[in-house]
Scaffold this motif. Structure first.
Motif, PDB file in Angstrom:
ATOM      1  N   PRO A 205      23.803  38.215  46.838  1.00 41.77           N
ATOM      2  CA  PRO A 205      23.530  36.840  47.255  1.00 41.77           C
ATOM      3  C   PRO A 205      23.929  36.602  48.708  1.00 41.77           C
ATOM      4  CG  PRO A 205      25.278  36.938  45.570  1.00 41.77           C
ATOM      5  CD  PRO A 205      24.747  38.311  45.719  1.00 41.77           C
TER       6      PRO A 205
ATOM      7  N   TRP B  13      18.254  48.527  43.127  1.00 42.65           N
ATOM      8  CA  TRP B  13      19.468  47.700  43.135  1.00 42.65           C
ATOM      9  C   TRP B  13      19.119  46.220  43.192  1.00 42.65           C
ATOM     10  CZ3 TRP B  13      17.169  49.586  47.369  1.00 42.65           C
ATOM     11  CH2 TRP B  13      17.166  48.838  48.535  1.00 42.65           C
ATOM     12  N   GLU B  14      20.138  45.421  42.872  1.00 47.45           N
ATOM     13  CA  GLU B  14      19.981  43.969  42.922  1.00 47.45           C
ATOM     14  C   GLU B  14      20.519  43.477  44.258  1.00 47.45           C
ATOM     15  OE1 GLU B  14      20.797  41.793  39.285  1.00 47.45           O
ATOM     16  OE2 GLU B  14      21.971  40.371  40.424  1.00 47.45           O
TER      17      GLU B  14
ATOM     18  N   SER C 204      10.747  39.971  41.275  1.00 53.54           N
ATOM     19  CA  SER C 204      11.675  39.132  40.515  1.00 53.54           C
ATOM     20  C   SER C 204      12.302  39.919  39.385  1.00 53.54           C
ATOM     21  CB  SER C 204      10.936  37.922  39.931  1.00 53.54           C
ATOM     22  OG  SER C 204      10.425  37.119  40.951  1.00 53.54           O
TER      23      SER C 204
ATOM     24  N   ARG D 167      18.462  35.912  49.106  1.00 51.60           N
ATOM     25  CA  ARG D 167      18.779  35.092  47.925  1.00 51.60           C
ATOM     26  C   ARG D 167      19.825  34.057  48.310  1.00 51.60           C
ATOM     27  NH1 ARG D 167      20.882  38.684  43.281  1.00 51.60           N
ATOM     28  NH2 ARG D 167      19.953  37.153  41.881  1.00 51.60           N
TER      29      ARG D 167
ATOM     30  N   PRO E 277      23.240  31.759  48.148  1.00 50.52           N
ATOM     31  CA  PRO E 277      24.590  32.310  47.981  1.00 50.52           C
ATOM     32  C   PRO E 277      25.106  32.331  46.539  1.00 50.52           C
ATOM     33  CG  PRO E 277      24.509  30.824  49.850  1.00 50.52           C
ATOM     34  CD  PRO E 277      23.196  30.682  49.142  1.00 50.52           C
ATOM     35  N   ILE E 278      24.538  31.528  45.641  1.00 50.35           N
ATOM     36  CA  ILE E 278      24.995  31.628  44.257  1.00 50.35           C
ATOM     37  C   ILE E 278      24.007  32.370  43.371  1.00 50.35           C
ATOM     38  CG2 ILE E 278      26.683  29.764  44.224  1.00 50.35           C
ATOM     39  CD1 ILE E 278      24.574  27.956  43.088  1.00 50.35           C
ATOM     40  N   ALA E 279      22.963  32.918  43.969  1.00 49.26           N
ATOM     41  CA  ALA E 279      22.071  33.851  43.268  1.00 49.26           C
ATOM     42  C   ALA E 279      21.507  33.271  41.978  1.00 49.26           C
ATOM     43  CB  ALA E 279      22.801  35.166  42.989  1.00 49.26           C
ATOM     44  N   CYS E 280      20.923  32.089  42.107  1.00 50.07           N
ATOM     45  CA  CYS E 280      20.362  31.454  40.910  1.00 50.07           C
ATOM     46  C   CYS E 280      19.074  32.110  40.457  1.00 50.07           C
ATOM     47  CB  CYS E 280      20.091  29.979  41.180  1.00 50.07           C
ATOM     48  SG  CYS E 280      21.530  28.981  40.845  1.00 50.07           S
ATOM     49  N   LYS E 281      18.359  32.728  41.372  1.00 49.82           N
ATOM     50  CA  LYS E 281      17.053  33.285  41.017  1.00 49.82           C
ATOM     51  C   LYS E 281      17.090  34.810  41.159  1.00 49.82           C
ATOM     52  CE  LYS E 281      15.269  29.366  40.123  1.00 49.82           C
ATOM     53  NZ  LYS E 281      14.911  29.034  38.727  1.00 49.82           N
ATOM     54  N   PRO E 282      16.402  35.506  40.271  1.00 49.11           N
ATOM     55  CA  PRO E 282      16.542  36.961  40.215  1.00 49.11           C
ATOM     56  C   PRO E 282      15.811  37.691  41.337  1.00 49.11           C
ATOM     57  CG  PRO E 282      14.883  36.244  38.662  1.00 49.11           C
ATOM     58  CD  PRO E 282      15.467  34.989  39.259  1.00 49.11           C
TER      59      PRO E 282
END
Lengths: 302, 232
Positions: free
Chosen positions: A287, A283-284, A266, A245, A247-252
């Protein structure tokens, strides 16, 4: 918005059901990308060098196969499915790909490899899955994508996955802002791009880095520095897959793992129907962190 | 089959057998009682817009915006929650026993949000009075543009905590990877220890309140006038 799913099987007993499990995952991601879809399946069994190709209606695949056989001095078998053809070749896949792209501008070479097969189409993702028989396909792992186009036209060739080299492919949720500059940079270094799509540039970037000697992990770390924009990427390799992902993790993205499989999607709802999900570690992904799974080769690569 | 009348004040709503829309309509119509939502399957917008003191337990993982706009209800998600859990909560309690994805408690005006596991990026973004207690870590850009309320983090905070913060209080027990623009560490006075102790108690989480450090606005970024401090 787009939807991504990936499924890597640890338990060989599940291999005959790979396509059926992936189809259910893909169906859940229809709302995230209803305009087109595609999937890559890594076949189980012995290696069969294959080029997955897309051509216009009425394209003469036998003539293309004959041309390829003549150019490479090997035999070429053709398996046609709707507007796709799988060309089984003996010999250098990279040379075969280059020949087809140069000699037959009307076709797109979607993938090359000993296990990978890629299929894609526009319209309802479940119709794409049906036309190309996803549900009945067996294999070791696969990735799939539902697209809601933002950066380029809704075309079959512009659907994901994009091949990033032999037996390697990528799906992307997001949009890149520096793809035009990167495209020129990569074409100057010998990468052959076939569409106007920003995600194909990401694929070509990884392909270029790995051709230059990077491991997959190194290539993805280089991508973190050079790709400007939003992305959740899932990458399939010969014996594994990886997730990254921005670095600012815009997409899930959600990851889940059991003793039998590793899944990426997603959204969790795409994973909710997998067997044994109630025991999964879920887990998520963080980023800017490269996650990867696979066999010995993949571990070495990652 | 259950009738609407029979489940007005209690019952099991099975999402394998009914739509999210029907389940939410039942929950929104109830004025009291306890409900269980079975087979959530990661579906979005579960138990949203509840305006009465009902109790709802979601038995499994929820998708986006679970418990959104909550008022007075007590919602417990026994699993993980997707993006925007308890977004714009007004009052009541939303509890997640697992992890929460991005933007947990976003823009919340009041009430309590408890994440027993980790919350990812942008937890408490633009919070406007909600109290949020996170048992684990929070991701980057948490409490971005936070205006009021308390964020209590028992673990660590990611980069740019409290970026462009107004008047919310941030309490972190572990490390802060990087403070955001105009967010500074502040003195932990006895009244702040008491706030943390009270919130931990309400959240049912255990930690020594004196171990927390306080962060808040340096008030250099927005047009703050000390004469108006009583309004915050």
């Amino acid at each position: 918005m787009c939807g991504i799913v990936g499924l890597y099987l640890k338990d060989e007993a599940l291999q005959p059901r790979l396509g059926a499990l992936m189809a259910k995952m893909l169906a859940e991601m229809t709302e995230r990308g209803p305009d087109s879809a595609g999937f890559a399946v890594y076949r189980d069994g012995p290696p069969v060098p294959t080029l997955s190709c897309l051509g216009p209606v009425g394209f003469d695949w036998d003539a293309a196969a004959a041309s390829l056989a003549s150019a490479t001095g090997t035999t070429v078998d053709v398996e046609r499915i709707a507007d796709h053809a799988l060309l089984r070749v003996a010999g250098d896949l990279r040379a075969a790909r280059a020949h087809l792209i140069d000699a037959f501008p009307a076709i797109d070479v979607l993938a090359t490899g000993e296990a990978i097969e890629i299929f894609k189409g526009v319209g309802d993702p479940m119709e794409v899955a049906r036309v190309f028989g996803l549900e009945g396909r067996s294999g070791t792992h696969g990735i799939a994508h539902t697209r809601m186009a933002t950066e380029s036209a809704v075309t079959i060739a512009g659907s994901h996955p994009f091949s990033t080299g032999p037996d390697t492919c990528l799906v992307h949720n997001g949009s890149l802002s520096n793809h035009f500059l990167l495209r020129g940079f990569l074409e100057a270094r010998g990468e052959k791009l076939q569409t106007e799509n920003d995600s194909e540039v990401a694929a070509a970037f990884l392909s270029w880095r790995m051709r230059e000697g990077d491991t997959l992990k190194e290539a993805l770390e280089a991508a973190l520095k050079r790709l400007d924009g939003f992305y959740t990427l899932t990458i399939g390799t010969r014996d594994g897959f990886a997730v990254l992902r921005d670095p600012i993790a815009c997409k899930p993205a959600v990851l889940a793992e059991t003793d039998q499989w590793v899944a990426m999607a997603s959204e969790f709802r795409a994973i909710a129907q997998l067997p044994g999900v109630e025991h999964a570690r879920i887990w998520e992904p963080e980023p800017g962190v490269v996650y990867s799974w696979g066999g010995e080769g993949m571990r070495a690569a990652a | 089959m259950m009738t609407a009348e029979a489940i007005t004040n209690a019952g099991v709503l099975d999402l394998a057998e009914m739509s999210v829309r029907d389940a939410n309509a039942t929950l929104q119509a109830a004025t009291e009682g306890a409900f269980t939502l079975r087979n959530p399957g990661g579906r979005h917008a579960l138990a949203c817009g509840l305006m009465h003191p009902v109790s709802v337990t979601v038995e499994g993982h929820a998708g986006y915006y679970c418990g959104g706009m909550n008022k007075e209800a007590e919602i417990t998600i026994r699993g993980n929650a997707g993006t925007g859990v308890a977004e714009n909560i007004m009052s009541g309690i939303v509890r997640v026993t697992g992890d929460a994805s991005q933007s947990a408690g976003a823009t919340g005006h009041g009430g309590l949000v408890v994440i027993e596991g980790n919350a990812s990026a942008r937890c408490g973004i633009s919070m406007k009075g909600v109290d949020i207690v996170v048992g684990g870590n929070v991701g980057h850009m948490s409490a971005f543009m936070a205006q009021a309320g308390n964020l209590v983090v028992l673990g660590d905070a990611g980069e740019d905590l409290g970026d462009s913060i107004y008047e919310a209080r941030l309490f972190v027990r572990g490390s802060v990877k990087r403070l955001g623009t105009d967010c500074i560490e502040k003195e932990m006075r006895p009244e702040h220890v008491a706030i943390v102790a009270g919130l931990l108690d309400r959240a049912g989480l255990f930690a020594d309140p004196s171990e927390f450090r306080r962060y808040g606005s340096a008030r250099r970024l927005y047009n703050f006038k000390i004469d108006n401090v009583g309004s915050y």
